[in-house]
Design a protein around this motif. Structure first.
Motif, PDB file in Angstrom:
ATOM      1  N   ILE A  25       0.838  -1.082  -0.136  1.00  0.00           N
ATOM      2  CA  ILE A  25       0.018   0.066   0.038  1.00  0.00           C
ATOM      3  C   ILE A  25       0.760   1.202  -0.101  1.00  0.00           C
ATOM      4  O   ILE A  25       1.843   1.399   0.949  1.00  0.00           O
ATOM      5  CB  ILE A  25      -0.716   0.111   1.233  1.00  0.00           C
ATOM      6  N   LYS A  85      -1.992  10.978   5.372  1.00  0.00           N
ATOM      7  CA  LYS A  85      -1.577   9.763   4.854  1.00  0.00           C
ATOM      8  C   LYS A  85      -2.248   8.573   5.321  1.00  0.00           C
ATOM      9  O   LYS A  85      -2.624   7.589   4.716  1.00  0.00           O
ATOM     10  CB  LYS A  85      -0.027   9.394   5.033  1.00  0.00           C
ATOM     11  N   SER A 143      -4.122   5.443   3.638  1.00  0.00           N
ATOM     12  CA  SER A 143      -3.697   4.188   3.822  1.00  0.00           C
ATOM     13  C   SER A 143      -4.879   3.206   4.391  1.00  0.00           C
ATOM     14  O   SER A 143      -4.863   1.993   3.767  1.00  0.00           O
ATOM     15  CB  SER A 143      -2.678   4.154   4.837  1.00  0.00           C
ATOM     16  N   ASN A 144      -6.053   3.848   4.710  1.00  0.00           N
ATOM     17  CA  ASN A 144      -6.991   2.938   5.141  1.00  0.00           C
ATOM     18  C   ASN A 144      -7.816   2.559   3.897  1.00  0.00           C
ATOM     19  O   ASN A 144      -8.424   1.429   3.875  1.00  0.00           O
ATOM     20  CB  ASN A 144      -7.905   3.877   6.166  1.00  0.00           C
ATOM     21  N   ILE A 203      -6.000  -0.521   2.601  1.00  0.00           N
ATOM     22  CA  ILE A 203      -6.317  -1.665   3.324  1.00  0.00           C
ATOM     23  C   ILE A 203      -7.624  -2.208   3.035  1.00  0.00           C
ATOM     24  O   ILE A 203      -7.919  -3.472   2.753  1.00  0.00           O
ATOM     25  CB  ILE A 203      -6.174  -1.222   5.169  1.00  0.00           C
ATOM     26  N   CYS A 254       3.043  -1.039   4.280  1.00  0.00           N
ATOM     27  CA  CYS A 254       2.804   0.101   3.972  1.00  0.00           C
ATOM     28  C   CYS A 254       4.117   1.071   3.628  1.00  0.00           C
ATOM     29  O   CYS A 254       5.147   0.657   4.327  1.00  0.00           O
ATOM     30  CB  CYS A 254       2.121   1.039   5.093  1.00  0.00           C
ATOM     31  N   THR A 255       4.267   1.626   2.539  1.00  0.00           N
ATOM     32  CA  THR A 255       5.425   2.524   2.268  1.00  0.00           C
ATOM     33  C   THR A 255       4.962   3.789   1.641  1.00  0.00           C
ATOM     34  O   THR A 255       3.753   4.154   1.615  1.00  0.00           O
ATOM     35  CB  THR A 255       6.113   1.668   1.380  1.00  0.00           C
ATOM     36  N   ASP A 256       5.996   4.637   1.223  1.00  0.00           N
ATOM     37  CA  ASP A 256       5.534   5.864   0.777  1.00  0.00           C
ATOM     38  C   ASP A 256       6.187   5.984  -0.767  1.00  0.00           C
ATOM     39  O   ASP A 256       7.088   5.108  -1.259  1.00  0.00           O
ATOM     40  CB  ASP A 256       6.577   7.142   1.404  1.00  0.00           C
ATOM     41  N   GLY A 298       6.490   4.762   9.048  1.00  0.00           N
ATOM     42  CA  GLY A 298       5.536   4.815   7.919  1.00  0.00           C
ATOM     43  C   GLY A 298       6.111   4.536   6.355  1.00  0.00           C
ATOM     44  O   GLY A 298       5.492   4.255   5.605  1.00  0.00           O
ATOM     45  N   LYS A 307      -3.183  -7.929   8.580  1.00  0.00           N
ATOM     46  CA  LYS A 307      -4.367  -7.238   8.302  1.00  0.00           C
ATOM     47  C   LYS A 307      -5.486  -7.305   9.088  1.00  0.00           C
ATOM     48  O   LYS A 307      -6.347  -6.476   9.451  1.00  0.00           O
ATOM     49  CB  LYS A 307      -4.764  -7.562   6.967  1.00  0.00           C
ATOM     50  N   TYR A 315      -5.858   2.982  10.801  1.00  0.00           N
ATOM     51  CA  TYR A 315      -5.229   4.241  11.096  1.00  0.00           C
ATOM     52  C   TYR A 315      -6.148   5.129  11.567  1.00  0.00           C
ATOM     53  O   TYR A 315      -7.367   5.096  11.015  1.00  0.00           O
ATOM     54  CB  TYR A 315      -4.399   4.802   9.828  1.00  0.00           C
ATOM     55  N   ASP A 332       2.164   5.908  11.791  1.00  0.00           N
ATOM     56  CA  ASP A 332       2.954   4.899  12.198  1.00  0.00           C
ATOM     57  C   ASP A 332       2.983   4.412  13.712  1.00  0.00           C
ATOM     58  O   ASP A 332       2.614   3.257  13.996  1.00  0.00           O
ATOM     59  CB  ASP A 332       4.447   5.132  11.943  1.00  0.00           C
TER      60      ASP A 332
END
Length: 508
Positions: free
Chosen positions: A68, A157, A161-162, A165, A175-177, A284, A291, A300, A308
């Motif tokens: 994600i 963010k 991110s949600n 998910i 999770c990454t950027d 983060g 999950k 989040y 994070d």
């Protein structure tokens, strides 16, 4: 006047005593973390010699992982990052990019580069987010792992991110950027702690049974809920087709300081905390999560600027509230390279957001403080974050003002002050240098020792240049939280990655 002077002397005595014991405690904590980190790395490397990652690569039943990556105005690096994510070495994974209401051409670039088309998608909103407008998939088979979500900007963010998910189809998500480049075997290394714990069925406990004489065995039901790994700056690294081809310390001053800071934070801090299962947060920029537990914990916080730490806190609170045993593991390998802010404006925006986020987490989860029901999170992590992370900028700022007062009033004890300052300065330089040298000796990320020594020199400059900036922007973050000033996760104004040089050095 005599009474006022006596009162002031009492206040001065207690303040100086507090600062002394606070400083000693902080130094002892850093020393302890350094020792724990050394043990953790040695143990990890000893076990690593017997690991065959090819077994996971070809395993038919390897657990699936959803990657994600939220994106807001990331036009400069988005294509390079997606290419990097699509070339990872793992049998079952998908890549989910969340375009969080970008106002630049981030979405248009993805559509053109990967031949994306809008598709009908049964979006199951298990975690509430800002509305999702469209879902895209590629018409090219080589990009079948890629899913792009276009949603209304959620101003954080966490909200983006949600949404990722909610779309994720596998039991674990990373999770990454989108300013990050991942090492090719990242998923293999980060899924291993989850698989190892799943493989442990029983363990021997207790004294021998008085009736049969044997020790009975019980199930070891500890569950790994998250894993993290070391991050580094990608600012001066060479990148080709989304792959790091040459690692080097950043040339620019601010990213160079950040490289030093990240190495110290991960090599000394996170690995040390991992030894006692008291990891305060999973970055983060690179974190893998269970999950099921993440969703059960509420995902989040969509309004949080410290997503994070907030996510880890929520997951641990869920596990402890339901009397479930858990683990959070950290891996000493550098698996992620991120583009650090190169200008003071962007750096300040980032650190103000971090300061505000820390204040938010401390406030939202205050019930955890010194609460034994939450285990190490309540008795170790939150007290540490309160005293040595949250209060540190406040104490340092008041300490500087106090020193200025003593100097102007002629009350300072110069011999004692010099000894104290030299000791604190030397300890800071020593801890940072040890972290950098230990990391290089163990993993050899830099080709030349001149690069390593150049990075160590930053530790000598940090107290005078870099650390005051961190304190200042943290305090501004606190002020923004208290005053309720609006703030979004904002555009980080990427400069893009450095292409590989066609020289002998590049192919050595």
């Amino acid at each position: 006047m005599p009474e006022q002077r006596a009162t002031w002397e009492v206040i001065q005595f207690f303040y100086e005593s507090f600062i002394f014991y606070y400083g000693v405690s902080l130094l002892l904590v850093y020393a302890l973390l350094a020792i724990l980190s050394f043990i953790a790395v040695r143990r990890f490397l000893k076990k690593e010699r017997f690991v065959d990652y090819e077994e996971i690569t070809w395993a038919k039943h390897a657990p699936g992982v959803s990657i994600i990556a939220p994106a807001f105005n990331e036009s400069v690096t988005i294509i390079t990052n997606i290419r990097s994510l699509l070339t990872l070495n793992y049998p079952r994974y998908e890549v989910i990019i969340i375009n969080d209401g970008s106002t630049d051409d981030t979405l248009e670039k993805m559509i053109a580069q990967f031949s994306l088309v809008e598709v009908d998608f049964a979006y199951n909103e298990r975690i509430v987010t800002k509305p999702v407008k469209r879902v895209f998939k590629s018409t090219i088979g080589a990009y079948e792992k890629l899913t792009v979500i276009d949603k209304v900007n959620g101003k954080s963010k966490a909200d983006a991110s949600n949404a990722g998910i909610n779309v994720a189809s596998f039991p674990y998500f990373l999770c990454t950027d989108v300013d990050c480049i991942l090492e090719r075997n990242t998923l293999l290394r980060m899924i291993k702690p989850f698989m190892e714990e799943e493989g442990k069925k029983i363990k021997e406990v207790g004294e021998p049974c008085p009736e049969c004489g044997y020790r009975h065995v019980v199930e070891d039901n500890r569950r790994v809920i998250a894993t993290g790994a070391t991050l580094r700056m990608a600012n001066s690294c060479e990148v080709e087709d989304g792959v790091i081809t040459r690692i080097r310390p950043p040339r620019q001053l601010l990213p160079r300081f950040q490289e030093m800071e990240y190495i110290r934070a991960y090599v000394i801090g996170k690995l040390g905390w991992s030894m006692i299962n008291a990891v305060p947060n999973v970055s983060g920029g690179l974190g893998m999560f269970d999950k099921e537990i993440a969703i059960n914990a509420g995902g989040y916080d969509g309004k949080s600027f410290a997503e994070d730490m907030d996510m880890v806190t929520r997951m641990v609170a869920y596990m402890t509230s339901n009397k479930l045993k858990y683990k959070i593991k950290y891996i000493p390998f550098t698996l992620c390279w991120t583009e650090g802010p190169a200008t003071l404006k962007v750096f300040g925006r980032q650190r103000m957001r971090w300061g505000r986020g820390l204040f938010e987490v401390m406030s939202m989860h205050r019930r955890i403080f010194f609460n034994p029901s939450y285990g190490s999170m309540g008795l170790i992590v939150f007290p540490y974050n309160l005293f040595f992370e949250f209060l540190a900028p406040l104490i340092e700022a008041t300490g500087i003002l106090y020193y200025i007062y003593l100097i102007s009033a002629g009350h300072i004890n110069w011999p004692y002050a010099r000894i104290l300052l030299v000791f604190a300065y030397s300890f800071s330089v020593m801890i940072t240098s040890l972290a950098i040298l230990w990391d290089q000796i163990t993993f050899h990320y830099y080709r030349r020792w001149t690069e390593v020594l150049g990075l160590c020199l930053m530790a000598f400059l940090e107290p005078f240049i870099y650390h005051p900036l961190i304190v200042f922007f943290a305090l501004r973050g606190y002020f923004n939280f208290i005053t309720g000033k609006k703030h979004s996760w904002g555009n980080m104004q990427r400069q893009g990655f450095r292409p590989a040089q066609k020289t002998k050095e590049a192919v050595v």
